[in-house]
Scaffold this active site. Structure first.
Site, PDB file in Angstrom:
ATOM      1  N   TRP A 155      -8.913   5.360  -6.842  1.00 44.89           N
ATOM      2  CA  TRP A 155      -9.883   6.144  -7.605  1.00 44.89           C
ATOM      3  C   TRP A 155     -10.023   7.577  -7.125  1.00 44.89           C
ATOM      4  CZ3 TRP A 155     -13.344   7.875  -4.089  1.00 44.89           C
ATOM      5  CH2 TRP A 155     -13.567   7.088  -2.943  1.00 44.89           C
ATOM      6  N   ASN A 156      -9.620   7.876  -5.889  1.00 41.47           N
ATOM      7  CA  ASN A 156      -9.982   9.184  -5.329  1.00 41.47           C
ATOM      8  C   ASN A 156      -9.144  10.342  -5.871  1.00 41.47           C
ATOM      9  OD1 ASN A 156      -7.808   8.092  -3.911  1.00 41.47           O
ATOM     10  ND2 ASN A 156      -8.402   9.017  -1.968  1.00 41.47           N
ATOM     11  N   LYS A 179      -1.850  -0.013 -13.277  1.00 41.85           N
ATOM     12  CA  LYS A 179      -3.199  -0.565 -13.169  1.00 41.85           C
ATOM     13  C   LYS A 179      -4.038   0.453 -12.407  1.00 41.85           C
ATOM     14  CE  LYS A 179      -6.755  -2.920 -11.508  1.00 41.85           C
ATOM     15  NZ  LYS A 179      -7.766  -2.214 -10.699  1.00 41.85           N
ATOM     16  N   PRO A 180      -4.890   1.237 -13.103  1.00 44.50           N
ATOM     17  CA  PRO A 180      -5.717   2.218 -12.400  1.00 44.50           C
ATOM     18  C   PRO A 180      -6.918   1.547 -11.749  1.00 44.50           C
ATOM     19  CG  PRO A 180      -6.245   2.256 -14.724  1.00 44.50           C
ATOM     20  CD  PRO A 180      -5.134   1.244 -14.549  1.00 44.50           C
ATOM     21  N   ALA A 181      -7.569   2.260 -10.844  1.00 47.02           N
ATOM     22  CA  ALA A 181      -8.785   1.745 -10.209  1.00 47.02           C
ATOM     23  C   ALA A 181      -9.861   1.509 -11.266  1.00 47.02           C
ATOM     24  CB  ALA A 181      -9.280   2.741  -9.163  1.00 47.02           C
ATOM     25  N   GLY A 232      -3.711   2.548  -1.513  1.00 49.77           N
ATOM     26  CA  GLY A 232      -5.031   1.979  -1.298  1.00 49.77           C
ATOM     27  C   GLY A 232      -5.209   1.542   0.141  1.00 49.77           C
ATOM     28  N   SER A 233      -6.048   0.550   0.345  1.00 51.62           N
ATOM     29  CA  SER A 233      -6.418   0.137   1.692  1.00 51.62           C
ATOM     30  C   SER A 233      -5.296  -0.645   2.372  1.00 51.62           C
ATOM     31  CB  SER A 233      -7.681  -0.725   1.648  1.00 51.62           C
ATOM     32  OG  SER A 233      -7.398  -2.018   1.129  1.00 51.62           O
ATOM     33  N   GLU A 254       1.302   3.156   0.303  1.00 52.26           N
ATOM     34  CA  GLU A 254       0.650   4.289   0.961  1.00 52.26           C
ATOM     35  C   GLU A 254      -0.755   3.826   1.266  1.00 52.26           C
ATOM     36  OE1 GLU A 254      -1.925   6.945   1.572  1.00 52.26           O
ATOM     37  OE2 GLU A 254      -1.496   7.690  -0.440  1.00 52.26           O
ATOM     38  N   LEU A 255      -1.042   3.575   2.541  1.00 53.53           N
ATOM     39  CA  LEU A 255      -2.251   2.865   2.942  1.00 53.53           C
ATOM     40  C   LEU A 255      -3.230   3.771   3.690  1.00 53.53           C
ATOM     41  CD1 LEU A 255      -0.412  -0.415   4.032  1.00 53.53           C
ATOM     42  CD2 LEU A 255      -1.336   0.174   1.781  1.00 53.53           C
ATOM     43  N   CYS A 288      -7.299   9.992   1.809  1.00 53.79           N
ATOM     44  CA  CYS A 288      -6.600   9.197   2.825  1.00 53.79           C
ATOM     45  C   CYS A 288      -6.047  10.050   3.953  1.00 53.79           C
ATOM     46  CB  CYS A 288      -5.479   8.391   2.181  1.00 53.79           C
ATOM     47  SG  CYS A 288      -4.316   9.395   1.242  1.00 53.79           S
ATOM     48  N   GLU A 387     -11.763   4.321   9.574  1.00 52.33           N
ATOM     49  CA  GLU A 387     -11.730   5.373   8.558  1.00 52.33           C
ATOM     50  C   GLU A 387     -13.102   5.476   7.894  1.00 52.33           C
ATOM     51  OE1 GLU A 387      -8.574   6.764   5.119  1.00 52.33           O
ATOM     52  OE2 GLU A 387      -8.964   4.638   5.363  1.00 52.33           O
TER      53      GLU A 387
END
Length: 483
Positions: A155-156, A179-181, A232-233, A254-255, A288, A387
């Site tokens: 989402w960011n 699939k978007p947030a 994401g996470s 990409e975490l 991130c 984080e």
């Protein structure tokens, strides 16, 4: 301003070139600046995801054979439409995500740059010829698209994290299901409109919104999905790795990160302050690669803290649509509570709040946290290992290079790190010693389409951007010919 004017006309899934899902149950999209519902979108599940995958699989048969020059032209057209409609797209982003309008405009440019870059890379997917093992043997290495791609985006950065995957996928000849947030589907829907109007063939680009568990399971279990790309996470990334095993999918992740900023005693302090402001408080600290912890050498510690406080005191918090706002809302109350918990933990263990240290809760769906600096932090404070994802800058003093490198690398994450020094000798040694995929040397905003973005250790697998960014969307085929 009405929702209809600023949001995508069609709050629906986009599958096989059609807007669908009007008969499904919906979920609300919330404006985090005031808590108001701005749209209702389909709460899709496995059936809709399978439909999108099938459409992408069918379209792959022709899209993969489309000339690279034609794919490039279409990507450039989508980018052009993003620039032409920058203001509308930026307002949608600010409404559903909260970032200041100036940042949203910047993200539109950044997002379009990935399509522009990969429009060029589409024409540079090269194979090669290798000398054969005998006079009657010829060896060719051929690059071909991997197949159907499933993209799960955060989402960011609701535009850029889509185009950073969409650009190389389409350039390589792959088809994609996005699939978007759940918090930010409207930006994605507007991008689908641009794809439709730019002439992307049916089924090449698809969008499903809804239940992340069901959609993710459909992606991971369907053998027609050959690649999954996720931002994401780290926790979710690890889950996807486990799920990918059954069908041995190509996977890019990409975490999370926990970026250090190191300021040495020979640094340009004014430059370091401006860099810290730009990185730490952009997007309300919800990025991130933003600075999570600051280490300052002892003999410039107080000088930096004083200058940093003065700069932070000038920042304005508020609704991202209002003029002059620097920091918008937190994405939700859970994000706000995590930030406040980190601050309170640090204070309880002896840290001092220099500025900020509190927020404002308008309602359960609208929370703001004031830009905060905490000094005299120590390694055992939670904020130095987790984080934060918020506008809080903790500062710790250090003495030697060896000490600060140990501090900086003492984390399971390895996405981004930053340092300021005017010494080429020192800087070269520090750069080589940091265990991070992205390093900013006197540069706190390193992201750009032409450079490979990604992390080491538990911060991910693979790279996005640059010439490296298209490789994960390609298979390498070795052909041995006997004459």
């Amino acid at each position: 301003m009405s929702n209809v004017q600023l949001a995508a006309e069609k709050h629906l899934n986009f599958i096989n070139g059609e807007w669908t899902g009007g008969n499904l149950k919906t979920f609300d999209v919330i404006n985090p600046a005031n808590g108001e519902v701005i749209a209702k979108v389909p709460n899709s599940g496995k059936a809709e995801t399978d439909e999108a995958i099938e459409a992408a699989h069918t379209a792959f048969q022709s899209w993969s054979k489309t000339a690279a020059t034609e794919r490039a032209q279409i990507l450039r057209k989508v980018a052009e439409m993003m620039h032409e409609n920058k203001e509308e797209l930026a307002k949608i982003m600010t409404l559903e995500m909260g970032k200041p309008l100036a940042e949203s405009r910047g993200e539109v440019n950044y997002a379009a740059s990935f399509l522009e870059w990969y429009a060029e890379e589409a024409r540079r997917v090269y194979g090669r010829t290798v000398p054969g093992r005998s006079a009657n043997n010829r060896i060719q290495i051929v690059k071909q698209p991997v197949g159907v791609v499933a993209a799960i985006t955060p989402w960011n950065f609701p535009a850029a994290m889509i185009t950073r995957k969409l650009g190389p996928a389409l350039a390589a000849g792959c088809t994609i299901v996005i699939k978007p947030a759940e918090s930010t589907p409207l930006t994605a829907m507007k991008l689908m409109e641009f794809c439709e109007e730019a002439g992307v063939p049916k089924g090449v680009v698809n969008l499903v919104t809804g239940n992340p568990g069901e959609i993710g399971e459909a992606f991971m279990s369907n053998p027609k999905v050959r690649k999954v790309t996720f931002t994401g996470s780290t926790a979710v990334g690890k889950h996807l790795i486990r799920q990918s095993a059954d069908t041995v999918k190509n996977i890019s992740l990409e975490l999370g990160g926990h970026a250090p900023l190191i300021i040495f005693d020979d640094a340009d302090i004014e430059k370091a302050v401006q860099g810290a402001i730009a990185s730490k408080y952009r997007n309300a600290g919800q990025t991130c690669i933003c600075i999570n912890r600051i280490y300052v050498q002892a003999n410039v510690y107080e000088k930096f803290v004083s200058a940093f406080k003065e700069a932070v005191s000038q920042l304005k918090v508020g609704n991202g649509l209002d003029e002059g706002v620097d920091i918008g809302p937190m994405i939700n109350k859970a994000g706000y509570e995590k930030v406040d918990k980190h601050v309170q933990d640090a204070v309880s263990k002896g840290a001092e709040v220099v500025i900020g240290g509190q927020g404002e809760v308008l309602n359960d769906n609208a929370c703001f946290y004031h830009p905060t600096i905490i000094k005299d932090v120590t390694p055992e404070m939670v904020i130095m290992s987790e984080e934060t994802f918020g506008p809080v800058a903790p500062i710790q003093k250090f003495e030697t290079e060896e000490e600060v490198i140990e501090f900086a690398n003492n984390t399971p994450y390895g996405l981004s790190a930053y340092f300021y020094t005017e010494s080429v000798t020192r800087g070269t040694k520090i750069m080589e010693s940091l265990d991070y995929g992205i390093v900013g040397w006197n540069d706190a905003l390193p992201s750009t389409a032409q450079a490979p973005f990604g992390g080491m250790k538990e911060s991910g697998i693979g790279r996005e951007g640059g010439i490296e960014g298209i490789e994960p969307y390609l298979e390498t085929k070795y052909v041995s010919l006997g004459l």
